[in-house]
Design a protein around this motif. Structure first.
Motif, short mmCIF file in Angstrom:
data_model
loop_
_atom_site.label_atom_id
_atom_site.label_comp_id
_atom_site.label_asym_id
_atom_site.label_seq_id
_atom_site.Cartn_x
_atom_site.Cartn_y
_atom_site.Cartn_z
N SER A 211 0.88 -1.21 0.04
CA SER A 211 0.00 -0.07 -0.04
C SER A 211 0.82 1.30 -0.20
O SER A 211 2.06 1.13 0.59
CB SER A 211 -1.06 0.03 1.31
OG SER A 211 -1.66 -1.13 1.28
N GLN A 212 0.23 2.26 -0.65
CA GLN A 212 0.86 3.54 -0.41
C GLN A 212 0.91 4.06 0.99
O GLN A 212 0.00 4.03 1.54
CB GLN A 212 0.38 4.50 -1.28
CG GLN A 212 1.18 5.97 -1.44
CD GLN A 212 0.72 7.07 -2.51
OE1 GLN A 212 -0.42 7.06 -2.63
NE2 GLN A 212 1.60 7.72 -2.87
N CYS A 213 2.08 4.63 1.47
CA CYS A 213 2.25 4.94 2.88
C CYS A 213 1.82 6.69 2.69
O CYS A 213 1.94 7.37 1.81
CB CYS A 213 3.73 4.80 3.31
SG CYS A 213 3.94 5.25 5.03
N GLY A 214 1.55 7.33 3.77
CA GLY A 214 1.27 8.47 4.21
C GLY A 214 2.46 9.46 3.81
O GLY A 214 2.46 10.50 3.54
N CYS A 215 3.86 8.83 3.69
CA CYS A 215 4.99 9.58 3.53
C CYS A 215 5.28 9.63 2.14
O CYS A 215 6.08 10.61 1.87
CB CYS A 215 6.26 8.81 4.29
SG CYS A 215 6.71 7.27 3.50
N GLY A 216 4.38 8.90 1.35
CA GLY A 216 4.57 8.98 -0.16
C GLY A 216 5.43 7.98 -0.96
O GLY A 216 5.41 7.68 -2.16
N GLN A 217 5.72 6.98 -0.09
CA GLN A 217 6.50 5.90 -0.53
C GLN A 217 5.54 4.72 -0.70
O GLN A 217 4.27 4.84 -0.15
CB GLN A 217 7.54 5.51 0.40
CG GLN A 217 8.79 6.58 0.41
CD GLN A 217 9.95 5.86 1.33
OE1 GLN A 217 10.93 5.54 0.79
NE2 GLN A 217 9.90 5.93 2.55
N THR A 218 5.96 3.51 -1.06
CA THR A 218 4.81 2.40 -1.20
C THR A 218 5.55 1.26 -0.52
O THR A 218 6.77 1.07 -0.32
CB THR A 218 4.72 2.08 -2.81
OG1 THR A 218 4.49 2.87 -3.51
CG2 THR A 218 4.02 0.73 -2.77
N GLY A 219 4.66 0.52 0.32
CA GLY A 219 5.09 -0.80 1.13
C GLY A 219 5.85 -0.63 2.31
O GLY A 219 6.70 -1.44 2.60
N CYS A 220 5.77 0.82 2.96
CA CYS A 220 6.60 0.95 4.22
C CYS A 220 6.06 -0.01 5.27
O CYS A 220 4.81 -0.60 5.50
CB CYS A 220 6.40 2.50 4.57
SG CYS A 220 7.27 3.55 3.36
N LEU A 221 6.91 -0.20 6.30
CA LEU A 221 6.65 -0.92 7.47
C LEU A 221 5.42 -0.64 8.17
O LEU A 221 4.71 -1.31 8.48
CB LEU A 221 8.05 -1.09 8.28
CG LEU A 221 9.01 -2.04 8.08
CD1 LEU A 221 10.44 -1.89 8.67
CD2 LEU A 221 8.60 -3.52 7.96
N GLU A 222 5.36 0.91 8.01
CA GLU A 222 4.15 1.34 8.78
C GLU A 222 2.91 1.04 7.98
O GLU A 222 1.88 0.96 8.82
CB GLU A 222 4.11 2.92 8.88
CG GLU A 222 3.16 3.61 9.75
CD GLU A 222 3.53 4.88 10.09
OE1 GLU A 222 4.47 5.25 10.67
OE2 GLU A 222 2.69 5.85 9.50
N THR A 223 2.52 0.60 7.00
CA THR A 223 1.37 0.23 6.28
C THR A 223 1.20 -1.26 6.74
O THR A 223 -0.05 -1.83 6.38
CB THR A 223 1.58 0.11 4.81
OG1 THR A 223 2.81 -0.85 4.20
CG2 THR A 223 1.84 1.53 4.31
N ILE A 224 1.91 -2.03 7.08
CA ILE A 224 2.05 -3.33 7.87
C ILE A 224 1.88 -3.44 9.56
O ILE A 224 1.07 -4.34 9.85
CB ILE A 224 2.99 -4.41 7.35
CG1 ILE A 224 3.14 -4.25 5.78
CG2 ILE A 224 3.00 -5.74 7.76
CD1 ILE A 224 4.40 -4.66 5.05
#
Length: 304
Positions: free
Chosen positions: A173-186
Motif C-alpha cells: 500500500s501507499q504510505c502517508g509519507c509518499g513511498q510504497t509498502g513501508c513497514l508502517e503500512t503493515i
C-alpha cells in the motif's frame, strides 16, 4: 529502584493528539500523581490542556510544582529552539510554533521540549537498565527512539528512528509519507485497524483475542502484523545492535501475547540465517508494562 528513574521530584507531560497525560515522579522514581485529559486541538487547545493537567497535578500533590517540566509531543521538534512543526495530530501545521516558550509562560515554570517517542525511549532505558536501548513504538504509526551510549540519537534532521518509513513491499500500500509498502503500512495501529476493523474494543485486543480463539483469518492478520514488527526490529538490530529492545506504544497494551508472537516471528526470520539467529534479537526484547505511562515518565526524566 533503577537509578535512571531516581533523583529530585520531576514533572512530565505527554501531549498526544487525543490525550495529554501528566505525571509527577518522586525522588525514588515512583509515580506520585498522574492526570489524563483529552487534548484540545490547535496551539491554543494544546496550551489550555497542558495548563489544566499541570494544575490538576499540583492539586493532586498538594504543593506547588516549581521544577522544570519535561514535555513530549508528536511531530518534528527543534530541541535547541524549543520549536514544534508539522504536528498534524495536534492540529499544528505550517509555521514553526515556539511551544516551549509558550508552555513556560502558561505553566509559570521552565520547560524542555522533545519528540514523544524520544522521551519514551528515556523511560525505556530506565526500565531496561541499559545504556544502549531501542524503544519501538507501535501506535497509530511505527517509530523508534534511540538511546546510544546513554544519549538520545536524534539525527541531523530529527529523522533518526523513523523505521516505519522503510519500504519492504514494492507491491504494498501507499504510505502517508509518499513511498510504497513501508513497514508502517503493515506494522502499526493504523494498519491493524484497517486489516481488522472493530467497533466494540481496540482492534489489537480484538485481533489477538480472535486469533487465540482459533479464528484462521485473525491468525493470518496477526502473523503478518507481527512479522512487520519483527522486521522493524531486525533492521534496528542490524543497524544499531542495541543491548536491549523495548516494545511500547498503544498496541503494546495487548501485553505479553504481542511480545510472544513477535519473538516467534524473530526466530522464524533467523531459521534460514545462522548469522541473524546468532544475534539473539528475540532474547533482547521486552515490553513496557501494561498501563505504564512510558512517554510521560520519560518526559519527567527529561525535565529532571
Amino acid at each position: 529502584m533503577n537509578a535512571a528513574l531516581a533523583g529530585t521530584r520531576a514533572v512530565g507531560l505527554d501531549i498526544g493528539g487525543t490525550k495529554t497525560h501528566g505525571v509527577v515522579l518522586g525522588e525514588d522514581g515512583e509515580i506520585l500523581a498522574q492526570v489524563r485529559e483529552s487534548t484540545l486541538p490547535g496551539a491554543d487547545g494544546v496550551l489550555a490542556t497542558a495548563g489544566r493537567v499541570f494544575e490538576a497535578l499540583q492539586d493532586a500533590t498538594g504543593a506547588p510544582l516549581t521544577c522544570r517540566v519535561g514535555v513530549g509531543v508528536p511531530g518534528l521538534v527543534d530541541v535547541e529552539r524549543g520549536v514544534l512543526r508539522h504536528a498534524v495530530n495536534l492540529g499544528v501545521n505550517g509555521d514553526d510554533l515556539p511551544l516551549r516558550d509558550l508552555l513556560a509562560e502558561r505553566l509559570g515554570v521552565a520547560v524542555v521540549l522533545e519528540n514523544d517517542v524520544n522521551v519514551a525511549a528515556l523511560a525505556a532505558r530506565a526500565l531496561a537498565g541499559a545504556d544502549d536501548v531501542v524503544y519501538v513504538s507501535v501506535g497509530t504509526g511505527l517509530a523508534a527512539g534511540l538511546v546510544i551510549d546513554g544519549r538520545l540519537r536524534r539525527g541531523e534532521h530529527g529523522a533518526a528512528g523513523e523505521i516505519g518509513h522503510v519500504p519492504v513491499d514494492p507491491a504494498g500500500s501507499q504510505c502517508g509519507c509518499g513511498q510504497t509498502g513501508c513497514l508502517e503500512t503493515i506494522a502499526s495501529g493504523g494498519a491493524l485497524a484497517k486489516a481488522w476493523p472493530t467497533t466494540d474494543q481496540p482492534p489489537a485486543a480484538a485481533l489477538f483475542a480472535a486469533a487465540a480463539a482459533g479464528d484462521h483469518a485473525a491468525v493470518v492478520v496477526r502473523d503478518r502484523f507481527c512479522w512487520g514488527v519483527a522486521s522493524a526490529i531486525r533492521v534496528l538490530g542490524l543497524t544499531i545492535d542495541p543491548e536491549r529492545i523495548v516494545l511500547g506504544g498503544g498496541v503494546s497494551e495487548v501485553g505479553e501475547p504481542l511480545r510472544e508472537e513477535v519473538v516467534r516471528q524473530l526466530r522464524a526470520l533467523g531459521e534460514g540465517s545462522p548469522f541473524l539467529a546468532s544475534l539473539g534479537l528475540a532474547e533482547r526484547l521486552s515490553i513496557v508494562p501494561r498501563h505504564y505511562p512510558v512517554a510521560a515518565v520519560g518526559a519527567a526524566i527529561l525535565g529532571r
